[in-house]
Write a protein that holds these residues in place. Sequence first.
Motif, PDB file in Angstrom:
ATOM      1  N   LEU A  27       2.154   6.235  -7.304  1.00  0.00           N
ATOM      2  CA  LEU A  27       1.073   6.931  -8.006  1.00  0.00           C
ATOM      3  C   LEU A  27       1.127   8.438  -7.773  1.00  0.00           C
ATOM      4  CD1 LEU A  27      -1.977   4.535  -7.439  1.00  0.00           C
ATOM      5  CD2 LEU A  27      -0.791   4.980  -9.588  1.00  0.00           C
ATOM      6  N   SER A  28       1.475   8.838  -6.549  1.00  0.00           N
ATOM      7  CA  SER A  28       1.494  10.269  -6.249  1.00  0.00           C
ATOM      8  C   SER A  28       2.647  10.982  -6.951  1.00  0.00           C
ATOM      9  CB  SER A  28       1.568  10.518  -4.739  1.00  0.00           C
ATOM     10  OG  SER A  28       2.816  10.091  -4.215  1.00  0.00           O
ATOM     11  N   ALA A  29       3.618  10.212  -7.466  1.00  0.00           N
ATOM     12  CA  ALA A  29       4.705  10.819  -8.226  1.00  0.00           C
ATOM     13  C   ALA A  29       4.234  11.311  -9.588  1.00  0.00           C
ATOM     14  CB  ALA A  29       5.849   9.823  -8.405  1.00  0.00           C
ATOM     15  N   VAL A  47       0.832  -1.205   0.000  1.00  0.00           N
ATOM     16  CA  VAL A  47       0.000   0.000   0.000  1.00  0.00           C
ATOM     17  C   VAL A  47       0.869   1.259   0.000  1.00  0.00           C
ATOM     18  CG1 VAL A  47      -1.627   1.348   1.386  1.00  0.00           C
ATOM     19  CG2 VAL A  47      -2.008  -1.093   1.042  1.00  0.00           C
ATOM     20  N   ALA A  48       1.887   1.309   0.856  1.00  0.00           N
ATOM     21  CA  ALA A  48       2.753   2.493   0.931  1.00  0.00           C
ATOM     22  C   ALA A  48       3.485   2.713  -0.386  1.00  0.00           C
ATOM     23  CB  ALA A  48       3.748   2.341   2.074  1.00  0.00           C
ATOM     24  N   SER A  49       4.064   1.661  -0.938  1.00  0.00           N
ATOM     25  CA  SER A  49       4.844   1.784  -2.170  1.00  0.00           C
ATOM     26  C   SER A  49       3.961   2.193  -3.347  1.00  0.00           C
ATOM     27  CB  SER A  49       5.548   0.458  -2.485  1.00  0.00           C
ATOM     28  OG  SER A  49       6.397   0.068  -1.423  1.00  0.00           O
ATOM     29  N   SER A  68       1.645  11.939   0.682  1.00  0.00           N
ATOM     30  CA  SER A  68       2.431  13.179   0.803  1.00  0.00           C
ATOM     31  C   SER A  68       3.931  12.897   0.798  1.00  0.00           C
ATOM     32  CB  SER A  68       2.064  13.916   2.094  1.00  0.00           C
ATOM     33  OG  SER A  68       0.720  14.349   2.068  1.00  0.00           O
ATOM     34  N   CYS A  69       4.321  11.698   0.385  1.00  0.00           N
ATOM     35  CA  CYS A  69       5.723  11.283   0.505  1.00  0.00           C
ATOM     36  C   CYS A  69       6.415  11.029  -0.827  1.00  0.00           C
ATOM     37  CB  CYS A  69       5.824  10.034   1.384  1.00  0.00           C
ATOM     38  SG  CYS A  69       5.554  10.350   3.131  1.00  0.00           S
ATOM     39  N   ASP A  70       6.005  11.726  -1.878  1.00  0.00           N
ATOM     40  CA  ASP A  70       6.827  11.669  -3.080  1.00  0.00           C
ATOM     41  C   ASP A  70       7.762  12.868  -3.074  1.00  0.00           C
ATOM     42  OD1 ASP A  70       7.729  10.865  -5.757  1.00  0.00           O
ATOM     43  OD2 ASP A  70       6.856  12.782  -6.306  1.00  0.00           O
ATOM     44  N   ALA A  87      -5.862  13.341  -5.441  1.00  0.00           N
ATOM     45  CA  ALA A  87      -6.551  12.424  -6.349  1.00  0.00           C
ATOM     46  C   ALA A  87      -6.122  10.988  -6.088  1.00  0.00           C
ATOM     47  CB  ALA A  87      -6.260  12.806  -7.792  1.00  0.00           C
ATOM     48  N   THR A  88      -4.827  10.787  -5.871  1.00  0.00           N
ATOM     49  CA  THR A  88      -4.316   9.441  -5.598  1.00  0.00           C
ATOM     50  C   THR A  88      -4.959   8.848  -4.362  1.00  0.00           C
ATOM     51  OG1 THR A  88      -2.182   9.921  -6.638  1.00  0.00           O
ATOM     52  CG2 THR A  88      -2.240   8.121  -5.060  1.00  0.00           C
ATOM     53  N   VAL A  89      -4.995   9.630  -3.285  1.00  0.00           N
ATOM     54  CA  VAL A  89      -5.567   9.122  -2.034  1.00  0.00           C
ATOM     55  C   VAL A  89      -7.072   8.905  -2.173  1.00  0.00           C
ATOM     56  CG1 VAL A  89      -5.989   9.708   0.399  1.00  0.00           C
ATOM     57  CG2 VAL A  89      -3.728  10.082  -0.616  1.00  0.00           C
ATOM     58  N   ASN A  90      -7.749   9.791  -2.896  1.00  0.00           N
ATOM     59  CA  ASN A  90      -9.185   9.587  -3.158  1.00  0.00           C
ATOM     60  C   ASN A  90      -9.443   8.227  -3.787  1.00  0.00           C
ATOM     61  OD1 ASN A  90     -11.171  11.506  -2.412  1.00  0.00           O
ATOM     62  ND2 ASN A  90     -10.331  12.994  -3.833  1.00  0.00           N
ATOM     63  N   VAL A  91      -8.639   7.865  -4.770  1.00  0.00           N
ATOM     64  CA  VAL A  91      -8.821   6.582  -5.459  1.00  0.00           C
ATOM     65  C   VAL A  91      -8.413   5.423  -4.557  1.00  0.00           C
ATOM     66  CG1 VAL A  91      -8.070   5.166  -7.408  1.00  0.00           C
ATOM     67  CG2 VAL A  91      -8.556   7.596  -7.753  1.00  0.00           C
ATOM     68  N   MET A  92      -7.245   5.525  -3.933  1.00  0.00           N
ATOM     69  CA  MET A  92      -6.727   4.416  -3.119  1.00  0.00           C
ATOM     70  C   MET A  92      -7.659   4.077  -1.966  1.00  0.00           C
ATOM     71  SD  MET A  92      -3.844   3.161  -4.290  1.00  0.00           S
ATOM     72  CE  MET A  92      -3.137   2.341  -2.856  1.00  0.00           C
ATOM     73  N   LEU A  93      -8.156   5.077  -1.253  1.00  0.00           N
ATOM     74  CA  LEU A  93      -8.986   4.796  -0.076  1.00  0.00           C
ATOM     75  C   LEU A  93     -10.327   4.183  -0.438  1.00  0.00           C
ATOM     76  CD1 LEU A  93      -8.350   7.775   2.377  1.00  0.00           C
ATOM     77  CD2 LEU A  93      -6.997   5.738   1.919  1.00  0.00           C
ATOM     78  N   ASN A  94     -10.742   4.372  -1.677  1.00  0.00           N
ATOM     79  CA  ASN A  94     -12.020   3.798  -2.096  1.00  0.00           C
ATOM     80  C   ASN A  94     -11.895   2.374  -2.635  1.00  0.00           C
ATOM     81  OD1 ASN A  94     -14.316   5.734  -1.735  1.00  0.00           O
ATOM     82  ND2 ASN A  94     -12.917   7.096  -2.814  1.00  0.00           N
ATOM     83  N   VAL A  95     -10.679   1.916  -2.874  1.00  0.00           N
ATOM     84  CA  VAL A  95     -10.514   0.541  -3.377  1.00  0.00           C
ATOM     85  C   VAL A  95      -9.780  -0.365  -2.398  1.00  0.00           C
ATOM     86  CG1 VAL A  95     -10.546   1.325  -5.766  1.00  0.00           C
ATOM     87  CG2 VAL A  95      -8.349   1.057  -4.618  1.00  0.00           C
ATOM     88  N   LEU A  96      -9.135   0.211  -1.389  1.00  0.00           N
ATOM     89  CA  LEU A  96      -8.432  -0.602  -0.404  1.00  0.00           C
ATOM     90  C   LEU A  96      -9.413  -1.356   0.486  1.00  0.00           C
ATOM     91  CD1 LEU A  96      -5.560   1.757   0.833  1.00  0.00           C
ATOM     92  CD2 LEU A  96      -5.311  -0.382  -0.435  1.00  0.00           C
ATOM     93  N   PRO A  97      -8.977  -2.463   1.103  1.00  0.00           N
ATOM     94  CA  PRO A  97      -9.811  -3.110   2.120  1.00  0.00           C
ATOM     95  C   PRO A  97     -10.191  -2.124   3.219  1.00  0.00           C
ATOM     96  CG  PRO A  97      -7.924  -4.489   1.567  1.00  0.00           C
ATOM     97  CD  PRO A  97      -7.703  -3.174   0.878  1.00  0.00           C
TER      98      PRO A  97
END
Length: 490
Positions: free
Chosen positions: A404-406, A397-399, A436-438, A412-422
Amino acid sequence: MSQPAARRTTTGQWVGRFAGPAVAALVYFVPSGLHAIPGMGHRPAAAAAVAAWMAVWWFTEAIPMGWTALLPLVLFPALGVFGDGGALVAVGRSAQPFVDPYIFLFMGGMALGAALEQWGLHRRIALLIMRAIGTGPRRLLFGMLAATAAVSLWISNTATAVMMVPIGMALIAQLEASEGRRLRHFGAALMLAVAYGSNIGGIGTKIGSPTNSVFAGVVSRRLGSEVGFVEYMVAALPFVLLFLPIAWAVLWRGGRKDTLGPGQGGDVIASELARLGPLSGGERVVGGVFFTAAVLWIFGDPLRALLAPGVARAFDGFKLGGKHYEAAVAMVGALVLLAVGRLSLAALRRVPWDTLLLLGGGFALAAGIEASGLSVWLITRLSGLESLPLITQHGVVASTTILLSAIASNTATVNVMLNVLPASRPLMAVSTFAGSCDFALPAGTPPNAIVFGSGYVRLPVMMKAGVLLDVLAAAVLTVYGVTWVRWVLP
């Protein structure tokens, strides 16, 4: 001030404009398991189609991201994502996330930050922190990093970077005059400290970055649980404190190549503070209101318990949740500053209000995914991730989020990730922090782009330091997630 020239539409944006609806059509019309969920009909496929369309447009920036966020308002009712209930009900359910309490929390937070900027209080705070840490080369670099992060906890990382770059440039000019040569390595390190401090600091509080509000809102909608202001800080702030020294060590590896003497950084800081003059009345009022808001957020749980019975009696049984309380504190603080003339309309016009649309679109997407049954389908498809060892889950998940955020907006990246993650608070939190880590590319975050234009940061230098920090951030977040975050956000 002259208006900047409109950016030309790139080939990638043109491709994205057509690819978004094309991908959505394929998802919606091509037979798949999305059409075979008992009792749900075509609704999961419709929600997936809208999600795919939004993801493509967000990642390619085909149109302004705030406009993309409005797609659920039109497409969810049109495609029947919320089921049978009438057009007005469907429109209402699509629009409701855009007035979620977390929207008002971030709105009030941005307004309070605008007041800090208007009166220069954020600049004074940053300079005082730098003076306290010290002015030797090592301390000056860490002071720039720490001061920038401290300010970015409370105002947008973009505004923080814009404020700190002139301070950094003045420090570099003074040091170069003292040394009689161009400080290519230390100058780059100091400028990168502005970008990286802005990014890292924004992780630490609920109002520090839009991604943090996205996390709180999606967790509320998907899991039915609230993450309080203090609870979020307890989960996030230790990572900020842990990663700042790591970022400093990486930057100092490059910066020390200039073998600086004691330098004259202290003179620049003293000069900047002298130019600000004594604490003005406006700064005192804004500082007092901001401090009061912070105290009310920190002691929110006991204060909300005292207020809840009265609110329920006054508003026909309304249950005062943590998000309502926090949003009310932010909005009342902003309104007080407006009423007493310490927050101007000019300052408010500089706030990126389209961020609120981006937040609302993310919340609406989460609501549609949940109501359509798509969440159930995603859970079954992501069961493989949940079967992996915990440390592997967090590492993936972190990687993935950092990668993606790069290439896309972190919000936008977090919006998508949080909606598809378990539906796991620790995994979702790690993805939020990773957003926020790129540190490797100018396009990764606005602060990266801002310092890239300073003239001291070349792309190879940013990539050399940034790729190493990206890898370290993924590794630290993996361990941090399976230890600290799982303990404080079970």
